[in-house]
Design an enzyme around this catalytic site. Structure first.
Site, PDB file in Angstrom:
ATOM      1  N   VAL A  71      15.139  43.270   8.275  1.00  0.00           N
ATOM      2  CA  VAL A  71      15.999  42.505   7.270  1.00  0.00           C
ATOM      3  C   VAL A  71      15.915  41.146   7.770  1.00  0.00           C
ATOM      4  O   VAL A  71      16.004  40.842   8.942  1.00  0.00           O
ATOM      5  CB  VAL A  71      17.558  42.979   7.848  1.00  0.00           C
ATOM      6  CG1 VAL A  71      18.371  42.174   6.944  1.00  0.00           C
ATOM      7  CG2 VAL A  71      17.724  44.528   7.248  1.00  0.00           C
ATOM      8  N   CYS A  72      15.768  40.100   6.869  1.00  0.00           N
ATOM      9  CA  CYS A  72      15.731  38.829   7.208  1.00  0.00           C
ATOM     10  C   CYS A  72      16.826  38.123   6.256  1.00  0.00           C
ATOM     11  O   CYS A  72      16.901  38.437   4.999  1.00  0.00           O
ATOM     12  CB  CYS A  72      14.468  38.342   6.595  1.00  0.00           C
ATOM     13  SG  CYS A  72      14.268  36.615   7.184  1.00  0.00           S
TER      14      CYS A  72
END
Length: 151
Positions: A71-72
């Site tokens: 997840v960014c």
């Protein structure tokens, strides 16, 4: 006005002197991991998360890259809107349909996955490059519960 590198160094040093556990990566101040604890009296109480932060050369004029696993987050420069899709459609659906069950599931996942020992193990895996998954883990039905991130 001070240069961007002095500002970056000052901000990182302030963070390191705070109550957060900060680990630099490659002995520089551009990349580091920060350990966060779930807020008291919340569903996330007792949970521990390690977030990787990368500061660009143009920081503070360019926003940091903040990531956790796959997840960014790239919403720092955007205004929040309910139009953003949830990362996990199944979790969002459960929250809308049955809040009690959702709350229980969050607590259960925090107890199971957001543990200090998981952070220690993930650091060792990152450093060694070994990402072996046991047969038991690969056959886990957690995907049925957690769902998959929306594209």
């Amino acid at each position: 006005m001070s240069s961007p590198s002095k500002r970056r160094d000052m901000d990182v040093m302030k963070l390191m002197m705070s109550d957060y556990n900060v680990e630099t990566i490659n002995d520089g101040l551009n990349e580091f991991n920060v350990e966060f604890h779930g807020p008291k009296e919340s569903l996330y109480e007792g949970g521990v998360w390690k977030i990787r932060v990368e500061l660009p050369d143009a920081y503070p004029y360019k926003s940091p890259s903040i990531g956790s696993g796959s997840v960014c987050l790239d919403v720092i420069n955007q205004s929040w809107s309910p139009m953003f899709d949830p990362l996990n459609g199944d979790a969002a659906s459960l929250m809308m349909k049955d809040r009690k069950q959702y709350d229980q599931k969050v607590k259960e996942y925090c107890e199971r996955y957001a543990k200090k020992e998981n952070i220690v193990n993930s650091t060792a895996d990152e450093e060694s490059g070994d990402e072996e998954i046991s047969e038991e883990e690969s056959e886990s039905s957690d995907d049925d519960i957690a769902g998959h991130a929306d594209p």
